[in-house]
Design a protein around this motif. Structure first.
Motif, short mmCIF file in Angstrom:
data_model
loop_
_atom_site.label_atom_id
_atom_site.label_comp_id
_atom_site.label_asym_id
_atom_site.label_seq_id
_atom_site.Cartn_x
_atom_site.Cartn_y
_atom_site.Cartn_z
N ILE A 166 0.87 -1.18 0.00
CA ILE A 166 0.00 0.00 0.00
C ILE A 166 0.90 1.21 0.00
CG2 ILE A 166 -1.78 1.29 1.23
CD1 ILE A 166 -2.73 -1.29 2.48
N GLU A 167 0.72 2.08 -0.99
CA GLU A 167 1.58 3.25 -1.07
C GLU A 167 0.81 4.48 -1.52
OE1 GLU A 167 4.32 3.59 -4.46
OE2 GLU A 167 3.62 1.61 -5.09
N GLY A 168 1.18 5.61 -0.93
CA GLY A 168 0.65 6.88 -1.39
C GLY A 168 1.41 7.35 -2.61
N THR A 169 0.73 8.02 -3.50
CA THR A 169 1.36 8.47 -4.75
C THR A 169 1.75 9.94 -4.71
OG1 THR A 169 -0.74 9.05 -5.80
CG2 THR A 169 0.03 6.77 -6.04
N GLY A 170 1.61 10.58 -3.54
CA GLY A 170 1.93 12.00 -3.45
C GLY A 170 3.42 12.26 -3.44
N ALA A 171 3.76 13.55 -3.33
CA ALA A 171 5.16 13.93 -3.29
C ALA A 171 5.80 13.62 -1.94
CB ALA A 171 5.29 15.42 -3.59
N GLY A 172 4.99 13.45 -0.89
CA GLY A 172 5.51 13.14 0.44
C GLY A 172 4.44 12.48 1.27
N PRO A 173 4.79 12.01 2.47
CA PRO A 173 3.83 11.27 3.29
C PRO A 173 2.58 12.07 3.66
CG PRO A 173 6.06 10.93 4.08
CD PRO A 173 6.15 12.00 3.04
N LEU A 174 2.68 13.37 3.80
CA LEU A 174 1.52 14.16 4.22
C LEU A 174 0.50 14.38 3.13
CD1 LEU A 174 3.24 16.84 6.49
CD2 LEU A 174 1.86 14.89 7.20
N PHE A 196 4.21 -7.54 3.99
CA PHE A 196 3.46 -6.28 3.94
C PHE A 196 4.41 -5.11 3.74
CE2 PHE A 196 1.28 -2.74 6.25
CZ PHE A 196 0.22 -2.58 5.36
N TYR A 197 4.09 -4.24 2.78
CA TYR A 197 4.91 -3.06 2.48
C TYR A 197 4.02 -1.83 2.52
CZ TYR A 197 9.10 -0.79 0.56
OH TYR A 197 10.23 -0.03 0.38
N LEU A 198 4.34 -0.88 3.41
CA LEU A 198 3.56 0.35 3.57
C LEU A 198 4.47 1.53 3.28
CD1 LEU A 198 0.73 1.41 4.51
CD2 LEU A 198 1.75 1.67 6.79
N ARG A 199 4.01 2.43 2.40
CA ARG A 199 4.93 3.47 1.93
C ARG A 199 4.23 4.79 1.66
NH1 ARG A 199 7.52 5.29 -3.00
NH2 ARG A 199 9.77 5.60 -2.64
N ASN A 200 4.88 5.89 2.08
CA ASN A 200 4.58 7.23 1.62
C ASN A 200 3.17 7.70 1.97
OD1 ASN A 200 5.45 9.64 0.38
ND2 ASN A 200 4.42 9.09 -1.55
N LEU A 201 2.81 7.58 3.22
CA LEU A 201 1.53 8.12 3.68
C LEU A 201 1.62 8.43 5.17
CD1 LEU A 201 0.17 5.56 5.36
CD2 LEU A 201 -0.46 4.80 3.08
N THR A 202 0.56 9.06 5.68
CA THR A 202 0.47 9.42 7.09
C THR A 202 -0.74 8.74 7.71
OG1 THR A 202 1.57 11.56 6.83
CG2 THR A 202 0.07 11.34 8.69
N ALA A 203 -0.56 8.19 8.91
CA ALA A 203 -1.67 7.63 9.68
C ALA A 203 -1.74 8.39 11.01
CB ALA A 203 -1.47 6.14 9.91
N VAL A 220 7.77 -3.85 5.71
CA VAL A 220 8.53 -2.61 5.59
C VAL A 220 7.59 -1.44 5.87
CG1 VAL A 220 9.85 -1.09 4.07
CG2 VAL A 220 10.16 -3.56 3.92
N ILE A 221 8.05 -0.53 6.73
CA ILE A 221 7.40 0.78 6.93
C ILE A 221 8.35 1.81 6.34
CG2 ILE A 221 6.63 2.44 8.67
CD1 ILE A 221 6.06 0.04 10.52
N ASP A 222 7.98 2.37 5.20
CA ASP A 222 8.89 3.16 4.36
C ASP A 222 8.30 4.55 4.13
OD1 ASP A 222 10.56 4.20 2.43
OD2 ASP A 222 10.16 2.64 0.94
N ARG A 223 8.98 5.57 4.64
CA ARG A 223 8.54 6.97 4.45
C ARG A 223 7.08 7.14 4.91
NH1 ARG A 223 8.91 9.03 -1.22
NH2 ARG A 223 8.76 11.06 -0.20
#
Length: 671
Positions: A166-174, A196-203, A220-223
């Protein structure tokens, strides 16, 4: 174990029963099943089956991506067009639609409140049969209950799905925010979700964790950013082959980063290990209660991270019950920045802020509600850890201590077996850390570099900076990174420090209970429990010694000087208890020792031979204590000299009072 150790140990166990217990665990979970360890750390994928998630508001989306770099903005525009045709509006809907391992879920910029997950539970899920935890605030659910009722506690639930990214497609996590609005325990939960791979978002904004990964082999918890949660930013539990990289956590009531009960793969090894279960690198964890914590954080390698601006920087421990992998072992911390962790968030407990509903506490404005009690102003807390290595870290600017190392008897974590009372705080190494120095070379001293309660075997410390250590004499590490000299093997902590630790542990957020006699929470001088005990001991011994001098020994030339030395030693000892990491304590013990020796010889000269020899023995033990606390710790002794001295004082006081009574009766008879 030696008979003397068992005698002292039995006395300590009685103290543990009478003393306040450690606070209830901030993290309650089902009995975990460790992964079998055959997995691996997943790699980031850019191909394979994918699903898209977006919100259906073109104007809002255009505003969100307006400031993106051209390439990122163009890609998101293309994905948005495709998502409006064939994508999903909620992350959970996409998770439910996954059919193939290796699927990627691309989440476009937006705020995801996952409204379907907030719908009222069905009758079966609304009345689950499960124990309560967290001061009766939530249930501890089984895996089957989580799978059948995924949204009782979780906003987004990934239950039993392998190799999901699951990854966000924005320029940064926010740019992609998963917002629980304080309506769920967890914003994102991955449970038995290997790979499980989690990337580029905010919770954010949960009543427990931003991200929770449980019983998973490979994650992986990535960015990812985890913020404004009642307890943890990132909690991983009973996992293997895990990686945190380039994450950020702030505003969390327990810790930003928590690899608890990690796979205990090195329990039977020395310091040389083949691999670590969890790696944490490049993360920035700030303005939490703790930057990092890990109850039973076994086989964790944390390097090149920044832990600053918290109440305490790092804590890895064996201090809470019901965590597998106890006692904690084999954490390795290298090249981390651990500085200026001095935030006193307990003020929000005192003023009632933390008693308000979650949404009204002001987490977004910097409020943190401390889940556990700890010494504010500490870089590293290592209660009950074994085989941990702290090497080449920058540790500076702490108002309490750079490192705190302490004993955790098994009674604290719910294990009452005798041997478990002595199985922690062994074989730790403190090597090559930059103490009181920032990365740019400027000085920022800790109040003291090391605080140790005196229990443990096989541990060694580097030389402290000018800030000193408590005690002044610490077992040193040699050139081979092993303990130099004969080594130390202490079964129990120093009694004054033991009293302090158990008084300070009597903290409860839910009950707004905070020990008023503990310097962790602001007590100073005579308000501190250990200073009160030292003063009480000094007054009792000093008054009895004065009475003996008046009634029995003042005719001898030696007695007046001995009394002066004794009173001076007792006074210096009280001051040394208040002013840790100074020469006052060993100097006071030296004065006390000579005072006891002189008093003992005076008593012998006055005809009190038995009491005199007992007093001489107290003097010898006090002098050994001065050496032990100020010059070099005595090898081969299972307890420090203070323990037999205190036990003999319990004999000396009534013996001396009896001698005084006999002297008084004799005088009356003569008159």
């Amino acid at each position: 174990m030696a008979t003397s150790t068992r005698i002292i140990g039995t006395a300590v166990l009685l103290l543990l029963v009478l003393a306040p217990s450690a606070p209830a665990s901030a993290h309650a979970e089902r009995d975990p099943v460790y992964p079998d360890g055959t997995g691996s750390v997943p790699t980031y994928r850019t191909d394979g089956p994918r699903l898209l998630v977006c919100k259906d508001d073109p104007a809002d989306f255009a505003t969100r991506i307006a400031g993106f770099p051209t390439e990122v903005r163009t890609r998101n525009q293309e994905l948005f067009a495709e998502c409006r045709r064939s994508g999903y509006r909620h992350i959970q809907t996409a998770v439910n639609a996954v059919r193939l391992p290796g699927t990627r879920i691309l989440v476009l910029p937006g705020t995801y409140r996952e409204e379907p997950s907030l719908a009222p539970q069905t009758a079966a899920c609304a009345s689950l049969d499960a124990p309560m935890a967290g001061n009766q605030l939530y249930q501890v659910l089984s895996f089957e209950q989580q799978r059948n009722c995924p949204h009782v506690q979780n906003l987004v639930a990934v239950i039993g799905k392998p190799d999901l990214q699951i990854e966000g497609t924005g320029a940064g996590p926010l740019d992609v925010i998963v917002d629980a609005g304080y309506q769920k325990l967890n914003a994102i939960r991955a449970d038995r979700a290997n790979g499980f791979y989690l990337r580029n978002l905010t919770a954010q904004r949960t009543t427990f964790n931003a991200v929770y990964i449980l019983e998973t082999d490979g994650f992986v918890i990535d960015r990812v950013t985890g913020r404004w949660n009642d307890e943890y930013g990132f909690l991983t539990f009973a996992d293997d082959h895990g990686l945190y990289t380039d994450c950020e956590a702030y505003g969390n009531g327990d810790s930003g980063v928590y690899p608890g009960a990690a796979s205990n793969i090195n329990a039977d090894r020395g310091h040389r290990v083949d691999r670590y279960a969890i790696e944490i690198r490049g993360c920035y964890s700030h303005h939490n209660l703790l930057g990092y914590s890990g109850t039973a954080g076994d086989s964790v390698w944390a390097h090149d991270n920044v832990f600053t601006g918290n109440a305490a920087g790092v804590g890895t421990d064996s201090a809470f019950p019901n965590h597998p992998g106890m006692p904690q072992n084999h954490a390795r911390f290298e090249r981390n920045v651990i500085g200026d962790n001095n935030e006193d968030y307990y003020r929000y407990v005192r003023d009632g802020t933390c008693a308000r509903p979650y949404a009204e506490r002001g987490y977004e404005q910097g409020v943190v509600c401390p889940a556990v009690g700890l010494p504010v102003g500490t870089g590293v807390i290592n209660p009950g850890g074994n085989y941990n290595i702290w090497r080449d870290n920058w540790v500076y600017g702490h108002k309490y201590a750079g490192f705190v190392t302490s004993w955790v008897p098994g009674q604290v974590r719910g294990d009452s077996s005798f041997d478990a009372q002595f199985d922690t705080s062994h074989h730790n190494r403190y090597l090559g850390n930059e103490l009181g120095v920032r990365q740019d070379g400027t000085t920022s001293p800790n109040r003291m570099d090391f605080w140790w309660d005196g229990q443990g075997r096989g541990s060694c410390w580097q030389r402290p900076s000018g800030a000193g250590s408590e005690p002044l004499a610490l077992p040193a590490c040699g050139a081979d990174d092993l303990p130099a000299g004969l080594g130390v093997n202490r079964a129990v902590a120093e009694p004054g420090k033991l009293v302090k630790l158990y008084a300070c542990s009597d903290y409860s957020l839910g009950e707004r209970r905070m020990p008023g006699n503990c310097d962790w929470y602001g007590a100073r001088g005579l308000a501190r429990i250990e200073v009160q005990w030292a003063l009480g001991e000094a007054l009792l011994l000093g008054l009895v010694a004065l009475a003996l001098w008046v009634r029995a020994t003042r005719r001898t030339a030696l007695s007046a000087g001995a009394l002066a030395l004794l009173v001076g030693g007792l006074t210096a000892g009280v001051y040394g208890t208040a002013a840790e990491a100074t020469w006052w304590t060993p100097a006071g013990l030296a004065l006390l020792g000579f005072g006891w020796l002189g008093t003992g010889w005076s008593l012998r000269a006055a005809g009190r031979v038995g009491l005199g020899w007992l007093t001489v023995t107290l003097g010898v033990l006090a002098l050994l204590g001065a050496v032990d606390r100020g010059l070099v710790m005595l090898p081969f002794t299972p307890v420090g000299p203070v323990w037999p001295r205190l036990l003999l004082e319990l004999v000396w006081v009534p013996w001396a009072l009896l001698a005084l009574r006999r002297r008084t009766l004799a005088v009356r008879h003569q008159t």
